[in-house]
Structure formats: structure tokens, C-alpha cells
Scaffold this active site. Structure first.
Site, mmCIF file in Angstrom:
data_model
loop_
_atom_site.group_PDB
_atom_site.id
_atom_site.type_symbol
_atom_site.label_atom_id
_atom_site.label_comp_id
_atom_site.label_asym_id
_atom_site.label_seq_id
_atom_site.Cartn_x
_atom_site.Cartn_y
_atom_site.Cartn_z
ATOM 1 C CG HIS A 165 -0.238 -0.063 2.541
ATOM 2 N ND1 HIS A 165 0.460 0.973 3.097
ATOM 3 C CD2 HIS A 165 -0.116 -1.079 3.420
ATOM 4 C CE1 HIS A 165 0.957 0.605 4.251
ATOM 5 N NE2 HIS A 165 0.640 -0.647 4.471
HETATM 6 P P1 TYD Z 1 -1.756 -2.749 7.614
HETATM 7 O O1 TYD Z 1 -1.293 -1.342 7.758
HETATM 8 O O2 TYD Z 1 -2.432 -3.140 6.342
HETATM 9 O O3 TYD Z 1 -0.543 -3.725 7.847
HETATM 10 P P2 TYD Z 1 0.769 -3.957 6.958
HETATM 11 O O4 TYD Z 1 1.008 -2.737 6.145
HETATM 12 O O5 TYD Z 1 1.830 -4.203 7.946
HETATM 13 O O6 TYD Z 1 0.567 -5.172 6.117
HETATM 14 O O7 TYD Z 1 -2.700 -3.091 8.851
HETATM 15 C C1 TYD Z 1 -3.271 -4.373 9.008
HETATM 16 C C2 TYD Z 1 -4.514 -4.219 9.848
HETATM 17 O O8 TYD Z 1 -4.167 -3.803 11.179
HETATM 18 C C3 TYD Z 1 -5.461 -3.173 9.307
HETATM 19 O O9 TYD Z 1 -6.507 -3.789 8.606
HETATM 20 C C4 TYD Z 1 -5.980 -2.459 10.522
HETATM 21 C C5 TYD Z 1 -5.030 -2.782 11.627
HETATM 22 N N1 TYD Z 1 -4.249 -1.627 12.091
HETATM 23 C C6 TYD Z 1 -4.719 -0.849 13.134
HETATM 24 O O10 TYD Z 1 -5.813 -1.088 13.674
HETATM 25 N N2 TYD Z 1 -3.962 0.191 13.573
HETATM 26 C C7 TYD Z 1 -2.765 0.501 13.033
HETATM 27 O O11 TYD Z 1 -2.093 1.461 13.475
HETATM 28 C C8 TYD Z 1 -2.294 -0.299 11.941
HETATM 29 C C9 TYD Z 1 -0.972 0.012 11.292
HETATM 30 C C10 TYD Z 1 -3.053 -1.343 11.502
#
Ligand code: TYD
Length: 149
Positions: free
Chosen positions: A60
Site C-alpha cells: 500500500h
Molecule cells: P496494515 O497497515 O495493512 O498492515 P501492513 O502494512 O503491515 O501489512 O494493517 C493491518 C490491519 O491492522 C489493518 O486492517 C488495521 C489494523 N491496524 C490498526 O488497527 N492500527 C494501526 O495502526 C495499523 C498500522 C493497523
């Protein structure tokens, strides 16, 4: 929603930042704090751990949020993509962070066993700040490719 970052971001705006390291015989300590080295106000810290072998994270970009990624344990690779250029950065030192600016797509992969990724962010969590669809990312960065022609 502000999409300006996608129009202007470049992979070379993402840089490695060496964090203060206090070395002692009984172990090391590193600090991430609001100072001139971190070019944003720290609003949030989260960390990735227990990552199964072969898995990827990220996938992303953000519209406004800056992130500093640190391999506090083990190692992983960050693939940065601004819509024109791609660059791979290996993070394997507990006192070196990678600044990822908004508008740059990032994928984290090649996690070593037991690795932990600390993430320090400029904004509170907001799903509205994410671009998770790569086609949408290409659309938002299209103007940069047009400039090059
Ligand atoms: P995501 O940012 O997509 O993780 P990554 O980039 O590491 O793969 O986040 C995964 C899930 O975690 C997202 O659907 C919602 C939750 N989340 C939170 O609730 N708070 C946060 O600060 C973050 C980063 C994620």
C-alpha cells in the site's frame, strides 16, 4: 482527500536514518525521538512480529502519513515504488530506520525468522489514508510518468 504526495513523491526521498545507539557491555539501546533527525512529529508506533516464513506485508501507499521502519530484530526487505522507479532496501540493523514518505508504495518481504519490524508514524491510524489498490496507485502517480515523456 489530499493526493498531492502521490503526484510528487520519489523513491529517492526515502532515506536511511541512523538512530542514536548507546552501547554498553550489558547490551545496546537505541532511541527514536522527536528531534531533527526524524522529519515528522511522531504520533503512533506499531510493530510487526510472528511473521510466517514467505509472507509479505505492506502492499500500500499513504496519502499523508510518513513512516520510519526499523528491523529491531532480524531482517527484511522493503520494496519502494513511486510509480516510476523501484528500489529494494535491506533492513538488518536495529539502529537504522528507513524513512518512507507518503505517496510511495511499499512492500515488505523476505522476513527472517523471528524478525520484528518497528514502525513509527506521523499520523494516527486511518484507513482513509491508505491506497491499497495498485491500479489506483498507478492512476494517482500517472502525472509523473506523463511528465517524463
Ligand atoms: P496494515 O497497515 O495493512 O498492515 P501492513 O502494512 O503491515 O501489512 O494493517 C493491518 C490491519 O491492522 C489493518 O486492517 C488495521 C489494523 N491496524 C490498526 O488497527 N492500527 C494501526 O495502526 C495499523 C498500522 C493497523
Amino acid at each position: 482527500m489530499n493526493d498531492n504526495a502521490h503526484a510528487t513523491s520519489r523513491v529517492d526521498m526515502c532515506s536511511l536514518i541512523t538512530l542514536a545507539k548507546h552501547h554498553h557491555d550489558n547490551g545496546n539501546l537505541s532511541v527514536v525521538e522527536d528531534n531533527n533527525e526524524i522529519p515528522f512529529k511522531i504520533r503512533r508506533v506499531y510493530y510487526l512480529y510472528d511473521i510466517p516464513g514467505g509472507e509479505e506485508r505492506g502492499g500500500h501507499s499513504h496519502r499523508e502519513c510518513y513512516t520510519l521502519l526499523v528491523a529491531v530484530s532480524g531482517s527484511f526487505t522493503v520494496v519502494l515504488d513511486d510509480g516510476i522507479e523501484r528500489r529494494e532496501v535491506l533492513l538488518n540493523r536495529s539502529n537504522v530506520g528507513l524513512l518512507v514518505v507518503p505517496g510511495v508504495w511499499r512492500v515488505l518481504n523476505n522476513f527472517s525468522s523471528g524478525s520484528v519490524c518497528l514502525s513509527v508514524a506521523s499520523h494516527l491510524y486511518s484507513e482513509d489514508d491508505y491506497v491499497r489498490d495498485y491500479d489506483q496507485f498507478l492512476q494517482l502517480t500517472k502525472c509523473k510518468r506523463n511528465e517524463k515523456v
